[in-house]
Design an enzyme around this catalytic site. Structure first.
Site, PDB file in Angstrom:
ATOM      1  N   LEU A  44       0.861  -1.182   0.000  1.00  4.74           N
ATOM      2  CA  LEU A  44       0.000   0.000   0.000  1.00  4.74           C
ATOM      3  C   LEU A  44       0.898   1.233   0.000  1.00  4.74           C
ATOM      4  O   LEU A  44       2.096   1.140   0.276  1.00  4.74           O
ATOM      5  CB  LEU A  44      -0.905   0.006   1.238  1.00  4.74           C
ATOM      6  CG  LEU A  44      -1.917  -1.150   1.317  1.00  4.74           C
ATOM      7  CD1 LEU A  44      -2.611  -1.151   2.657  1.00  4.74           C
ATOM      8  CD2 LEU A  44      -2.929  -1.055   0.181  1.00  4.74           C
ATOM      9  N   SER A  45       0.330   2.400  -0.291  1.00  2.00           N
ATOM     10  CA  SER A  45       1.183   3.591  -0.342  1.00  2.00           C
ATOM     11  C   SER A  45       1.896   3.797   0.992  1.00  2.00           C
ATOM     12  O   SER A  45       3.017   4.276   1.039  1.00  2.00           O
ATOM     13  CB  SER A  45       0.382   4.827  -0.730  1.00  2.00           C
ATOM     14  OG  SER A  45      -0.647   5.075   0.200  1.00  2.00           O
ATOM     15  N   GLU A  46       1.249   3.388   2.110  1.00  2.20           N
ATOM     16  CA  GLU A  46       1.907   3.506   3.406  1.00  2.20           C
ATOM     17  C   GLU A  46       1.503   2.365   4.328  1.00  2.20           C
ATOM     18  O   GLU A  46       0.346   1.930   4.338  1.00  2.20           O
ATOM     19  CB  GLU A  46       1.522   4.818   4.091  1.00  2.20           C
ATOM     20  CG  GLU A  46       2.694   5.703   4.418  1.00  2.20           C
ATOM     21  CD  GLU A  46       3.183   6.473   3.209  1.00  2.20           C
ATOM     22  OE1 GLU A  46       4.396   6.716   3.134  1.00  2.20           O
ATOM     23  OE2 GLU A  46       2.362   6.825   2.360  1.00  2.20           O
ATOM     24  N   THR A  47       2.478   1.888   5.090  1.00  2.00           N
ATOM     25  CA  THR A  47       2.221   1.011   6.234  1.00  2.00           C
ATOM     26  C   THR A  47       2.726   1.739   7.470  1.00  2.00           C
ATOM     27  O   THR A  47       3.871   2.206   7.500  1.00  2.00           O
ATOM     28  CB  THR A  47       2.934  -0.343   6.081  1.00  2.00           C
ATOM     29  OG1 THR A  47       2.395  -1.020   4.929  1.00  2.00           O
ATOM     30  CG2 THR A  47       2.720  -1.213   7.302  1.00  2.00           C
TER      31      THR A  47
END
Length: 288
Positions: A44-47
């Site tokens: 995902l774009s961020e974790t």
């Protein structure tokens, strides 16, 4: 080892809209290489990784936690949507009893609170400065082709380039623009741009909901071709559009395919409050 993990769609109240973030709850720090491996696996774009600062801390009762953010390729210094997602997990899954949660991050202390069905982020506000077109002309050409640029700004604190499209364009022109962000990597010759914001003044006429401005955001330098809804970009956009519109309270919409809405309030202390809704779509455990 089992690590609780959640997926939260931020800046929306509907599943599969807004910006998804994975959120991990950590009792202790992980081996350094594991953070990136998990983020790459989540893709995902961020974790986000929420960690207890002391062994006696409690996800339900404590008010201060460590927080780090990783894209599939890098650790980043600030991520708004994954901070909102982290607060949603603590407030709504862990049932944290505090009115305000503080996260210790690479961008300093970030505070979050609940306000009705929104979570409010307290973020730094980043100034922008005029940017010479010639320096970044190839990058802008790669992004928008022959579209007309009304203003061009650079945020040195965040390394973000802000490209304001002509007021003559409608929201649909920004939404329908086909962008191949992979081309930005070879077109950016200065070495100083790590994120590209395309933005457009809102249009209060018509039947659709009135927004003060629209945007799209691209960060291929961090392995994110297009980010669906970006809190950190709005820490830059808020400063710019407040100056342009003479407003401290604004409603913004990021025009990605998933789309998301952000409520913005500039404070007198040089910070900005960005509020959004959320939808928790997955609960599980990582097994390591």
């Amino acid at each position: 080892m089992q690590i609780p993990i959640f997926t939260v769609d931020a800046f929306t109240n509907r599943p599969f809209c807004g910006n998804p973030a994975a959120v991990c709850l950590l009792e202790n720090n992980l081996d350094e290489d594991l953070y990136q491996k998990i983020a790459t696996e989540m893709n995902l774009s961020e974790t986000a990784f929420i960690r207890k600062l002391h062994p006696a801390d409690d996800f339900t009762k404590s008010s201060c936690f460590g927080l780090r953010w990783f894209t599939p390729a890098n650790e980043v210094p600030l991520c708004g949507h994954a901070t909102l997602a982290s607060a949603a997990v603590l407030f709504h899954i862990q049932k944290n009893t505090n009115s305000v949660l503080t996260f210790m991050t690479l961008s300093g202390e970030l505070k979050t609170r609940q306000e009705k069905d929104h979570i409010v982020l307290d973020l730094p506000l980043y100034s922008t400065y005029p940017q010479v077109l010639q320096e970044v002309g190839e990058l802008i050409k790669a992004a928008i082709g022959d579209m007309i640029v009304q203003d061009l700004r650079y945020s040195p604190d965040t390394k973000k380039l802000l490209v304001r499209l002509s007021d003559a364009y409608e929201r649909s022109a920004l939404e329908e623009l086909q962008v191949n962000a992979q081309h930005f990597l070879s077109a950016e010759k200065t070495g100083k741009v790590k994120g590209l914001i395309l933005t457009l003044k809102g249009n209060s006429s018509g039947k659709e909901k009135s927004h003060d401005f629209y945007s799209r955001y691209f960060a291929p330098w961090y392995g994110v071709m297009e980010d669906p809804v970006t809190g950190s970009a709005h820490a830059v956009l808020s400063s710019y559009w407040s100056e342009q519109l003479g407003k401290t309270e604004m409603l913004a919409f990021q025009c990605s395919r998933r789309g998301g809405e952000l409520k913005i309030s500039l404070r007198n202390d040089g910070r900005v409050e960005i509020a959004g809704q959320f939808a928790i779509v997955l609960k599980g455990n990582l097994t390591l």
